[in-house]
Design a protein around this motif. Structure first.
Motif, PDB file in Angstrom:
ATOM      1  N   ILE A  52      48.840  43.340  52.751  1.00 11.89           N
ATOM      2  CA  ILE A  52      50.074  42.156  52.804  1.00 11.89           C
ATOM      3  C   ILE A  52      50.295  41.891  51.165  1.00 11.89           C
ATOM      4  O   ILE A  52      49.473  41.715  50.503  1.00 11.89           O
ATOM      5  CB  ILE A  52      50.194  41.248  53.738  1.00 11.89           C
ATOM      6  CG1 ILE A  52      48.615  40.509  53.544  1.00 11.89           C
ATOM      7  CG2 ILE A  52      50.432  41.846  54.998  1.00 11.89           C
ATOM      8  CD1 ILE A  52      48.436  39.440  54.663  1.00 11.89           C
ATOM      9  N   TYR A  82      46.037  40.804  32.606  1.00 11.97           N
ATOM     10  CA  TYR A  82      45.122  40.581  33.684  1.00 11.97           C
ATOM     11  C   TYR A  82      45.770  40.615  35.333  1.00 11.97           C
ATOM     12  O   TYR A  82      45.132  41.284  36.202  1.00 11.97           O
ATOM     13  CB  TYR A  82      44.647  38.961  33.548  1.00 11.97           C
ATOM     14  CG  TYR A  82      43.920  38.490  34.735  1.00 11.97           C
ATOM     15  CD1 TYR A  82      44.527  37.642  35.644  1.00 11.97           C
ATOM     16  CD2 TYR A  82      42.615  38.628  34.882  1.00 11.97           C
ATOM     17  CE1 TYR A  82      43.966  36.972  36.804  1.00 11.97           C
ATOM     18  CE2 TYR A  82      41.829  38.014  36.049  1.00 11.97           C
ATOM     19  CZ  TYR A  82      42.595  37.346  36.793  1.00 11.97           C
ATOM     20  OH  TYR A  82      41.940  36.779  37.779  1.00 11.97           O
ATOM     21  N   THR A 102      35.974  45.110  36.930  1.00 14.16           N
ATOM     22  CA  THR A 102      36.383  45.204  35.412  1.00 14.16           C
ATOM     23  C   THR A 102      36.334  43.837  34.741  1.00 14.16           C
ATOM     24  O   THR A 102      35.568  43.114  35.047  1.00 14.16           O
ATOM     25  CB  THR A 102      37.922  45.760  35.694  1.00 14.16           C
ATOM     26  OG1 THR A 102      38.642  44.648  36.717  1.00 14.16           O
ATOM     27  CG2 THR A 102      38.260  47.024  36.374  1.00 14.16           C
ATOM     28  N   ASN A 115      37.254  36.816  39.027  1.00 10.95           N
ATOM     29  CA  ASN A 115      38.025  35.648  39.176  1.00 10.95           C
ATOM     30  C   ASN A 115      37.671  34.911  40.659  1.00 10.95           C
ATOM     31  O   ASN A 115      37.642  33.609  40.625  1.00 10.95           O
ATOM     32  CB  ASN A 115      39.447  36.217  39.191  1.00 10.95           C
ATOM     33  CG  ASN A 115      40.513  34.656  39.029  1.00 10.95           C
ATOM     34  OD1 ASN A 115      40.054  33.911  38.054  1.00 10.95           O
ATOM     35  ND2 ASN A 115      41.088  34.331  40.152  1.00 10.95           N
ATOM     36  N   GLU A 136      33.265  37.932  43.249  1.00 11.00           N
ATOM     37  CA  GLU A 136      33.073  38.675  41.897  1.00 11.00           C
ATOM     38  C   GLU A 136      32.235  38.017  40.789  1.00 11.00           C
ATOM     39  O   GLU A 136      31.471  38.984  40.372  1.00 11.00           O
ATOM     40  CB  GLU A 136      34.612  39.241  41.326  1.00 11.00           C
ATOM     41  CG  GLU A 136      35.266  39.894  42.369  1.00 11.00           C
ATOM     42  CD  GLU A 136      36.725  40.272  41.765  1.00 11.00           C
ATOM     43  OE1 GLU A 136      36.939  39.948  40.571  1.00 11.00           O
ATOM     44  OE2 GLU A 136      37.595  40.942  42.600  1.00 11.00           O
ATOM     45  N   ASN A 158      36.743  43.435  45.042  1.00 14.08           N
ATOM     46  CA  ASN A 158      37.914  44.361  44.588  1.00 14.08           C
ATOM     47  C   ASN A 158      37.977  45.103  43.328  1.00 14.08           C
ATOM     48  O   ASN A 158      38.580  46.028  43.051  1.00 14.08           O
ATOM     49  CB  ASN A 158      39.290  43.782  44.648  1.00 14.08           C
ATOM     50  CG  ASN A 158      39.657  43.277  45.958  1.00 14.08           C
ATOM     51  OD1 ASN A 158      39.739  44.305  46.844  1.00 14.08           O
ATOM     52  ND2 ASN A 158      39.743  42.078  46.220  1.00 14.08           N
ATOM     53  N   SER A 159      37.026  44.583  42.388  1.00 18.23           N
ATOM     54  CA  SER A 159      37.102  44.909  41.084  1.00 18.23           C
ATOM     55  C   SER A 159      35.680  44.638  40.254  1.00 18.23           C
ATOM     56  O   SER A 159      35.072  43.727  40.439  1.00 18.23           O
ATOM     57  CB  SER A 159      38.177  44.293  40.382  1.00 18.23           C
ATOM     58  OG  SER A 159      38.122  44.626  38.807  1.00 18.23           O
ATOM     59  N   VAL A 183      47.151  39.428  47.633  1.00 15.49           N
ATOM     60  CA  VAL A 183      47.188  40.827  48.312  1.00 15.49           C
ATOM     61  C   VAL A 183      45.944  40.612  49.384  1.00 15.49           C
ATOM     62  O   VAL A 183      44.789  40.458  49.019  1.00 15.49           O
ATOM     63  CB  VAL A 183      46.917  42.196  47.631  1.00 15.49           C
ATOM     64  CG1 VAL A 183      46.950  43.283  48.322  1.00 15.49           C
ATOM     65  CG2 VAL A 183      47.921  42.235  46.566  1.00 15.49           C
ATOM     66  N   TYR A 204      33.918  47.561  48.553  1.00 13.42           N
ATOM     67  CA  TYR A 204      34.955  46.836  48.554  1.00 13.42           C
ATOM     68  C   TYR A 204      34.784  45.845  50.042  1.00 13.42           C
ATOM     69  O   TYR A 204      33.696  46.208  50.722  1.00 13.42           O
ATOM     70  CB  TYR A 204      36.009  47.631  48.970  1.00 13.42           C
ATOM     71  CG  TYR A 204      37.099  47.837  47.963  1.00 13.42           C
ATOM     72  CD1 TYR A 204      36.637  49.002  47.036  1.00 13.42           C
ATOM     73  CD2 TYR A 204      38.269  47.407  47.673  1.00 13.42           C
ATOM     74  CE1 TYR A 204      37.323  49.299  45.818  1.00 13.42           C
ATOM     75  CE2 TYR A 204      39.207  47.531  46.652  1.00 13.42           C
ATOM     76  CZ  TYR A 204      38.508  48.423  45.480  1.00 13.42           C
ATOM     77  OH  TYR A 204      39.463  49.042  44.537  1.00 13.42           O
ATOM     78  N   LYS A 256      40.907  54.661  47.368  1.00 14.16           N
ATOM     79  CA  LYS A 256      40.896  53.385  46.641  1.00 14.16           C
ATOM     80  C   LYS A 256      39.277  52.995  46.367  1.00 14.16           C
ATOM     81  O   LYS A 256      39.002  52.230  45.409  1.00 14.16           O
ATOM     82  CB  LYS A 256      41.360  52.128  47.530  1.00 14.16           C
ATOM     83  CG  LYS A 256      41.724  50.685  47.011  1.00 14.16           C
ATOM     84  CD  LYS A 256      42.251  49.639  47.669  1.00 14.16           C
ATOM     85  CE  LYS A 256      41.506  49.188  48.935  1.00 14.16           C
ATOM     86  NZ  LYS A 256      42.434  47.990  49.552  1.00 14.16           N
TER      87      LYS A 256
END
Lengths: 86, 694
Positions: free
Chosen positions: A66, A28, B62, B66, B70, B59-60, B419, B9, B96
């Motif tokens: 970052i 994950y 998949t 979380n 999403e 971001n995803s 991130v 994104y 990306k």
């Protein structure tokens, strides 16, 4: 000369290639890092670190991100070339 | 009606495209996580009406959803599998962003690709054509290049949407995978040889060398916060008096006079004029401060500096177990704790949201500022500026300590990879920011009004009638006063005397709305004749003009040398006789120690009922109750320990010992709860299936 090292100990303004992730990382966590663009084979460069070095600014995929030092320790690199900051 | 959704994104420009197609002014921002819910509107595509939805940036797509964003998008896709999904990618980060496009294709969705922000890069038309050819061939979908900002390519974009809706391309099942490394190889193959310059990069790098300098970044960061506070307070000081007077005239005095004409029962006048009208008056007086804060924070966000703040703040926040993103929410808490709750939606982990909201009560919101100024100006006149700043500082320091305590006990230390994207700097769009801030303030006041006005009306009634149901002349005999008198002994350890039930009353009314505290204290400590009866005569026009004239005088005759002096911020509600008021307050509160203890309690205790409502919406009622009760307990313990130390060292040590013991016991309880239920609290959602966390 190729060296294996982790992102947290990367030198500033040096281009590296991501080779993989720490084996302790869960599926994950690895997937989350990949979703942000940290994928094996991508070029990455550390632009700056925060005052106490706990947060890094990196340049990857034409994007400034970052990332925390403790997350950076899970990203394994090899040197691509040295001192190539544009 | 055809349904079309914008997917991509964060910061890819989806909302800009949404606004361009629907001619709306939905909020855009230069910081990931601006859109936190699905917005839908009708758009006209070549005389064809469609329902266009703007999905939050993710971001995803998949296996694990979380973040709330999403989760929202995942559920939306599950519920709307037949929509046309426009995958919006930022050309500057195409490598990306295309990963998400491939993930959408792997889910066998009907997808077309919009490569946005073409105006932000310098690229040859030959390269663009080649890129388009490769994308179309490899992905098998329509590709358009567009710039939502300059409107270049919009007609081609609209035509492509219409074409996809009327002649949808057959979806090739299972052609693509959700595996990111595999998709990365495919994307790299498509974009091989592509080269362009990002226009804003050079300037961004230069500016970041200053703003993110290791030694300068933190002072600059606090300097920006200080300037925001200063501007907010000065604007509040300029406008609050005018708004208070005008609102009082139209919403309190006028209804009173009209009701007097028709000989309405006194209780009706109390409810309608003093209660509902007073509630509206209260609410409107802090509209300027909220608006100013939203504008200033919006400008910061639009330039791209907010993301830099996350970089600077993360160094500090990660020590207390919070991501740097939480800083934005906590900064919004300087304006309003309810806004802080909304900002938490961008935090991915539920525990991060809970922790942020549990420490948010001590972050001084704008509504607390009049109370600080009231007490500091009257009691600590010579050092009022410093004392107000001290209140803010105490709140922030306590939030940090609270965060450390909770991150070690109630909340797990395991955290998602942190991130955050740093977007390029850009000039803020002042008009859009101002419009969005106005909409935000309007929505905020509307929601707040539904809670504050009825509660203030209720409080006003409780403050005007006795337990026997009769209207009282002496407020000491009202239900509220009697109840406050019963509760006041509980506050003796923190320096509130038994006969100072007014302080308890102000804390109760402060829970309803912080800004009511000043009005409550003024009315019970310093009652005026005007407050007890209806106005004898009203000349609306001349009185309104007089108020604006006075406001105009205050603007032109203001001594702008005192703009950096908080004393200049709010004087309008205070009379000239400061010394007399100081004597009253010092006598009521057992000296400056009692006043300071009361302020300590006020800084830390529970947010207002509106903020608690927003917190409850965000993290659930049970957690909201914990936020409220935890903050009251903290406030009581800190205020008591301080006050007891001012009595004597022995008193202070005994009080400290008691509270340290209690905190230790609570720590153990929290830790055990975390061990037992921590993973259950952190639940991740696989689309359609709930799983436990890490």
């Amino acid at each position: 000369m190729l060296n294996n090292l982790t992102l947290d100990s990367a030198q500033l303004n040096t281009v590296y290639i991501i080779t993989g992730f720490n084996s302790n990382l869960s599926f994950y966590e690895k997937e989350r890092l990949q979703a942000y663009g940290f994928v094996a084979g991508c070029s990455i460069k550390v632009i700056r670190k925060s005052l106490f070095g706990n947060t890094l600014q990196v340049f990857i995929n034409n994007c400034n991100l970052i990332i925390r030092k403790k997350d950076a320790t899970n990203i394994i690199l090899k040197i691509k070339q040295a001192n190539n900051y544009a | 009606m055809h349904k079309v959704s914008l997917l991509g994104y964060p910061n890819a420009g989806k909302t800009s495209i949404f606004n361009a197609l629907t001619n709306l002014n939905k909020k855009t921002g230069n910081f990931a996580g601006v859109t936190v819910s699905v917005a839908s509107a009708t758009a006209n595509i070549n005389n064809m009406q469609i329902q266009l939805s703007d999905l939050p940036g993710i971001n995803s797509l998949t296996s694990f959803a979380n973040s709330k964003d999403e989760l929202v998008v995942g559920k939306y896709i599950q519920d709307n599998p037949n929509n046309l999904y426009i995958s919006v990618v930022n050309i500057a980060q195409i490598n990306k962003h295309l990963i998400l496009t491939l993930s959408a294709l792997a889910k066998n969705l009907n997808v077309m690709l919009a490569v946005n922000m073409v105006d932000t890069v310098t690229i040859s038309t030959v390269q663009l054509a080649e890129l388009k050819r490769k994308l179309s061939t490899q992905l098998g979908i329509d590709v358009v290049f567009v710039s939502a900002k300059t409107k270049n390519g919009m007609q081609d974009f609209i035509n492509a949407i219409q074409n996809n809706l009327t002649n949808p391309k057959p979806i090739t099942q299972n052609k693509f995978t959700n595996d990111i490394p595999t998709n990365t190889l495919l994307v790299n193959k498509i974009t091989k040889g592509l080269s362009f310059n990002i226009k804003a990069s050079y300037l961004t790098n230069k500016i970041d060398k200053l703003l993110l300098n290791s030694y300068l970044s933190i002072p600059l960061f606090f300097g920006v916060i200080y300037l925001i506070l200063l501007a907010t307070m000065n604007i509040h000081g300029l406008l609050s008096g005018l708004i208070d007077s005008v609102a009082g005239l139209y919403f309190v005095d006028l209804p009173k006079q009209l009701l007097g004409y028709i000989n309405a029962p006194a209780i009706v006048t109390i409810i309608l004029a003093d209660g509902i009208g007073g509630g509206i008056q209260t609410m409107l007086t802090f509209a300027p401060i909220i608006f100013t804060l939203f504008v200033l924070l919006g400008l910061l966000e639009d330039t791209g500096y907010s993301a830099r703040q996350a970089f600077i703040a993360d160094e500090m926040l990660q020590k207390i177990g919070l991501p740097g993103k939480a800083f934005v929410s906590l900064t919004l808490g300087l304006g309003c704790t309810a806004a802080c709750s909304s900002g938490c939606r961008t935090l991915e982990r539920e525990s991060d949201r809970r922790l942020t909201l549990m420490i948010s009560p001590s972050i001084s919101c704008s509504a607390k500022l009049p109370v600080y100024i009231y007490f500091c100006f009257i009691v600590f006149t010579a050092h009022s500026t410093l004392m107000v700043f001290l209140m803010y500082a105490i709140g922030i320091i306590f939030a940090v300590l609270n965060g450390l305590y909770l991150s070690k006990s109630l909340f797990t230390n395991n955290s998602l990879p942190f991130v955050v994207e740093l977007p390029n700097y850009r000039l803020p769009n002042f008009t859009a920011v101002a419009k969005n801030s106005a909409q935000k303030v309007k929505g905020f006041l509307q929601n707040l009004g539904k809670i504050i006005i009825p509660i203030i009306a209720l409080l006003t009634v409780l403050n005007s009638v006795s337990f026997k149901g009769k209207i009282v002349e002496n407020p000491n005999q009202s239900i509220l006063a009697q109840t406050s008198s019963v509760l006041t002994p509980l506050f003796i350890p923190m320096g509130i005397k038994t006969e100072n039930w007014q302080a308890t009353l102000s804390l109760i009314t402060g829970f309803m709305a912080k800004e009511v505290v000043v009005a409550t204290l003024n009315s019970v400590y310093f009652p005026t004749k005007e407050e007890s009866g209806a106005p004898t005569s009203l000349n609306l026009i001349s009185q309104t003009l007089a108020m604006f004239a006075e406001f105009g005088n205050s603007i032109f005759n203001k001594n702008y040398n005192d703009v950096f002096d908080y004393n200049g911020a709010v004087n309008n509600t205070l009379s000239d006789d400061i010394n007399a008021k100081r004597q009253v307050l010092l006598q009521k509160f057992a000296g400056t120690a009692g006043v300071f203890a009361f302020l300590l309690f006020f800084v830390i205790y529970t947010p207002c009922v509106s903020a608690m409502g927003a917190i409850s919406q965000e993290i659930g009622k049970a957690w909201a109750w914990l936020v409220g009760s935890w903050s009251v307990f903290n406030a009581f313990s800190i205020a008591t320990m301080y006050y007891q130390f001012t009595l004597s060292l022995l008193h202070g040590l005994v009080a400290t010992l008691i509270f340290v013991t209690i905190y230790t016991v609570i720590f153990i309880i929290f830790k055990n709860l975390n061990v037992k239920y921590g993973k259950q609290w952190e639940s991740n959602f696989v689309f359609g299936k709930k799983t436990n966390g890490l």
